[in-house]
Scaffold this active site. Sequence first.
Site, PDB file in Angstrom:
ATOM      1  N   GLU A 153       0.921  -1.442  -0.054  1.00 41.85           N
ATOM      2  CA  GLU A 153       0.258   0.397   0.274  1.00 41.85           C
ATOM      3  C   GLU A 153       0.734   1.482   0.187  1.00 41.85           C
ATOM      4  OE1 GLU A 153      -3.204   0.499  -0.265  1.00 41.85           O
ATOM      5  OE2 GLU A 153      -2.508   2.479  -0.347  1.00 41.85           O
ATOM      6  N   GLU A 157      -0.399   9.604   4.833  1.00 44.46           N
ATOM      7  CA  GLU A 157      -1.369  10.158   5.774  1.00 44.46           C
ATOM      8  C   GLU A 157      -1.739  10.898   5.626  1.00 44.46           C
ATOM      9  OE1 GLU A 157      -0.480   8.678   9.555  1.00 44.46           O
ATOM     10  OE2 GLU A 157      -0.123   6.876   9.517  1.00 44.46           O
ATOM     11  N   LYS A 206       7.894  -1.958  -1.766  1.00 45.64           N
ATOM     12  CA  LYS A 206       6.894  -0.453  -0.592  1.00 45.64           C
ATOM     13  C   LYS A 206       8.280  -0.626   0.177  1.00 45.64           C
ATOM     14  CE  LYS A 206       4.817   0.763   2.462  1.00 45.64           C
ATOM     15  NZ  LYS A 206       4.327   2.230   1.633  1.00 45.64           N
ATOM     16  N   CYS A 269      32.338  15.015 -14.009  1.00 43.21           N
ATOM     17  CA  CYS A 269      31.843  16.184 -12.999  1.00 43.21           C
ATOM     18  C   CYS A 269      30.756  14.846 -11.517  1.00 43.21           C
ATOM     19  CB  CYS A 269      30.476  16.349 -14.080  1.00 43.21           C
ATOM     20  SG  CYS A 269      30.276  17.518 -15.677  1.00 43.21           S
ATOM     21  N   ARG A 334      36.333   9.125 -19.021  1.00 46.22           N
ATOM     22  CA  ARG A 334      37.167   9.506 -17.430  1.00 46.22           C
ATOM     23  C   ARG A 334      36.472   9.218 -16.242  1.00 46.22           C
ATOM     24  NH1 ARG A 334      37.132  15.806 -18.441  1.00 46.22           N
ATOM     25  NH2 ARG A 334      35.539  15.427 -20.200  1.00 46.22           N
TER      26      ARG A 334
HETATM   27  N1  LIG Z   1      -0.251   4.458   7.593  1.00 45.48           N
HETATM   28  C1  LIG Z   1       0.376   5.006   6.510  1.00 45.48           C
HETATM   29  O1  LIG Z   1       0.839   5.215   5.909  1.00 45.48           O
HETATM   30  C2  LIG Z   1       1.058   3.625   5.590  1.00 45.48           C
HETATM   31  C3  LIG Z   1       1.173   3.408   4.857  1.00 45.48           C
HETATM   32  C4  LIG Z   1       1.210   2.037   3.490  1.00 45.48           C
HETATM   33  C5  LIG Z   1       1.714   0.967   4.769  1.00 45.48           C
HETATM   34  N2  LIG Z   1       1.280   0.903   5.898  1.00 45.48           N
HETATM   35  C6  LIG Z   1       1.216   0.351   6.859  1.00 45.48           C
HETATM   36  O2  LIG Z   1      -0.061  -0.747   6.669  1.00 45.48           O
HETATM   37  C7  LIG Z   1      -0.095  -1.166   7.846  1.00 45.48           C
HETATM   38  C8  LIG Z   1      -1.393  -0.642   8.639  1.00 45.48           C
HETATM   39  O3  LIG Z   1      -0.971   0.205   8.592  1.00 45.48           O
HETATM   40  P1  LIG Z   1      -1.189   1.594   9.561  1.00 45.48           P
HETATM   41  O4  LIG Z   1      -1.080   3.242   9.775  1.00 45.48           O
HETATM   42  O5  LIG Z   1      -3.001   1.425   9.158  1.00 45.48           O
HETATM   43  O6  LIG Z   1      -1.603   0.663  11.484  1.00 45.48           O
HETATM   44  P2  LIG Z   1      -2.357   1.043  12.280  1.00 45.48           P
HETATM   45  O7  LIG Z   1      -1.660   1.219  13.405  1.00 45.48           O
HETATM   46  O8  LIG Z   1      -3.778   2.443  12.363  1.00 45.48           O
HETATM   47  O9  LIG Z   1      -3.847   0.397  12.299  1.00 45.48           O
HETATM   48  C9  LIG Z   1      -3.642  -0.825  12.417  1.00 45.48           C
HETATM   49  C10 LIG Z   1      -5.731  -1.600  12.712  1.00 45.48           C
HETATM   50  O10 LIG Z   1      -5.259  -3.250  13.236  1.00 45.48           O
HETATM   51  C11 LIG Z   1      -6.112  -3.297  14.119  1.00 45.48           C
HETATM   52  N3  LIG Z   1      -5.487  -5.189  14.586  1.00 45.48           N
HETATM   53  C12 LIG Z   1      -4.518  -5.605  15.028  1.00 45.48           C
HETATM   54  N4  LIG Z   1      -4.943  -6.721  15.224  1.00 45.48           N
HETATM   55  C13 LIG Z   1      -5.659  -7.362  14.802  1.00 45.48           C
HETATM   56  C14 LIG Z   1      -5.989  -8.171  14.903  1.00 45.48           C
HETATM   57  N5  LIG Z   1      -5.850  -9.375  14.875  1.00 45.48           N
HETATM   58  N6  LIG Z   1      -7.491  -7.973  14.553  1.00 45.48           N
HETATM   59  C15 LIG Z   1      -7.977  -7.138  14.122  1.00 45.48           C
HETATM   60  N7  LIG Z   1      -7.647  -5.618  13.986  1.00 45.48           N
HETATM   61  C16 LIG Z   1      -5.913  -5.925  14.346  1.00 45.48           C
HETATM   62  C17 LIG Z   1      -6.038  -2.560  15.009  1.00 45.48           C
HETATM   63  O11 LIG Z   1      -6.142  -2.397  16.666  1.00 45.48           O
HETATM   64  C18 LIG Z   1      -5.332  -1.016  14.405  1.00 45.48           C
HETATM   65  O12 LIG Z   1      -6.489  -0.871  14.809  1.00 45.48           O
HETATM   66  C19 LIG Z   1       1.212  -1.097   8.608  1.00 45.48           C
HETATM   67  O13 LIG Z   1       2.179  -2.945   8.059  1.00 45.48           O
HETATM   68  C20 LIG Z   1       2.117   0.040   7.992  1.00 45.48           C
HETATM   69  O14 LIG Z   1       3.377  -0.116   8.259  1.00 45.48           O
HETATM   70  C21 LIG Z   1       1.036   1.955   6.393  1.00 45.48           C
END
Ligand SMILES: NC(=O)c1ccc[n+]([C@@H]2O[C@H](COP(=O)([O-])OP(=O)(O)OC[C@H]3O[C@@H](n4cnc5c(N)ncnc54)[C@H](O)[C@@H]3O)[C@@H](O)[C@H]2O)c1
Length: 416
Positions: A153, A157, A206, A269, A334
């Site tokens: 993804e 944000e 990613k 360069c 060069r």
């Molecule tokens: N935030 C970003 O901008 C972004 C962008 C691209 C990728 N990512 C990746 O995507 C993933 C998620 O990121 P995020 O920022 O959305 O995280 P986040 O912490 O905002 O959301 C994760 C959610 O998963 C829930 N969760 C955890 N375990 C669970 C389970 N067993 N069952 C149901 N729900 C569960 C948590 O309660 C939480 O609400 C990460 O790996 C992150 O690195 C994040």
Amino acid sequence: MIAVIGLGYVGLTTALGFSEKGFKVCGIDNNKEKSDSISSGRIPFFEENLSGILNKNLGKNFFIKKSFSECAADTEIIFLCVETPADRDGAPDLTYLEAALESVLQAVKPQDNKIIVIKSTVPPSTTVKKIIPFIEKRGFKNGKNIHIVYNPEFLREGTAWEDFINPDRIIIGVDGKYPKRILNEVFEPFNAEVYFVSLNTSEFVKYLSNSFFAALLSYSNEMSVIADKIGGIDIKSAFELFHKDKRWFGTPAAVCGYVYPSCGFGGSCLPKDLNVLINKSDECGYNAKILKNIVEINREIKTFWINKITREITTGQPIAVLGLSFKPGTEDVRETPAYTIIKMLMERGYNKITAYDPKACKSFDKTYNLPLNYSVSMEDAVSKSEVVIITSAWQEFLDNKDLLKNKTVFDLRYKL
Ligand SMILES: NC(=O)c1ccc[n+]([C@@H]2O[C@H](COP(=O)([O-])OP(=O)(O)OC[C@H]3O[C@@H](n4cnc5c(N)ncnc54)[C@H](O)[C@@H]3O)[C@@H](O)[C@H]2O)c1
């Protein structure tokens, strides 16, 4: 129906994106507070545009469930969007992902054909080395009743909705015809090119992206410190003027040519100017770590290639080295990487080398005076060799790549 597990920035945006495109989506988050908030139409974090979309889709296309088992029977595709934090040393914590996976597996029946799409960011090779063994240990077979897919993804944000709903590309790491067909259908409404690649490639892209943007930020910061130390430099203007370089623009932007691997940069360069700035920076009392490492990596990449090549070929094999200038379109030799590559090969006993370059044979011979044979054409050089090493990517080599059939080829420019 699509299920999304984990309704944070990525999961909630994903769930709403598919709802908006007309899919029925059920969302599950094991954080009750978050889940209740979403159920009542409130986004539990600030993200522009999501609130309206949530309230438009809630109860129509988007349904909150307490657990996956409540929607398992009707769900074909499950997106896992839970957090994957890392400790201080960078070791990833996969426990959330494994718990989410476990909750899915518990509801999968032997006759099912479910596609599990991992969206959480995981280090390259995790899906193959950890996730697939994890499901297989529990009696499932990847590609049979369960299909494991990785879909990185790229949303940011602050612009999560816009990024998700108008993606620039969709990358899917997958093996198998069935999940490819289904995912093609699922992503069709997003009007973006869908690229199917290996699982490791999809995970790596990613990190390629995030590490690069982080590197650009730190590079800019290092340069701002150097400018500050030198003094009299308007840092804001300098960066704004740098942004006017035409290589940033166009489709694709010419800068892509610089964000591409090779056997190193050369010419009159870049190597000189980098060394001069490092020197100037040292003189001003600042250790330019990024610049110094850039020079170091430019040295090391040749050793990397030489080790790779010499592991695979013997000293007795005749070699054609194609491309002697530091880049195509010039006879300038060069600081050309071809010189270091040839010299290192010779030092390791590889002496049957024929070199060819459309323009630079003479200048290379005159400058470096190596005991080499030069060919008058690519065809001649290749016909005399078993091994071909491409050190600068002239179009002529790409146009005649048929000549390379049955040869052991090392394309040090990744252009073939
Ligand atoms: N935030 C970003 O901008 C972004 C962008 C691209 C990728 N990512 C990746 O995507 C993933 C998620 O990121 P995020 O920022 O959305 O995280 P986040 O912490 O905002 O959301 C994760 C959610 O998963 C829930 N969760 C955890 N375990 C669970 C389970 N067993 N069952 C149901 N729900 C569960 C948590 O309660 C939480 O609400 C990460 O790996 C992150 O690195 C994040």
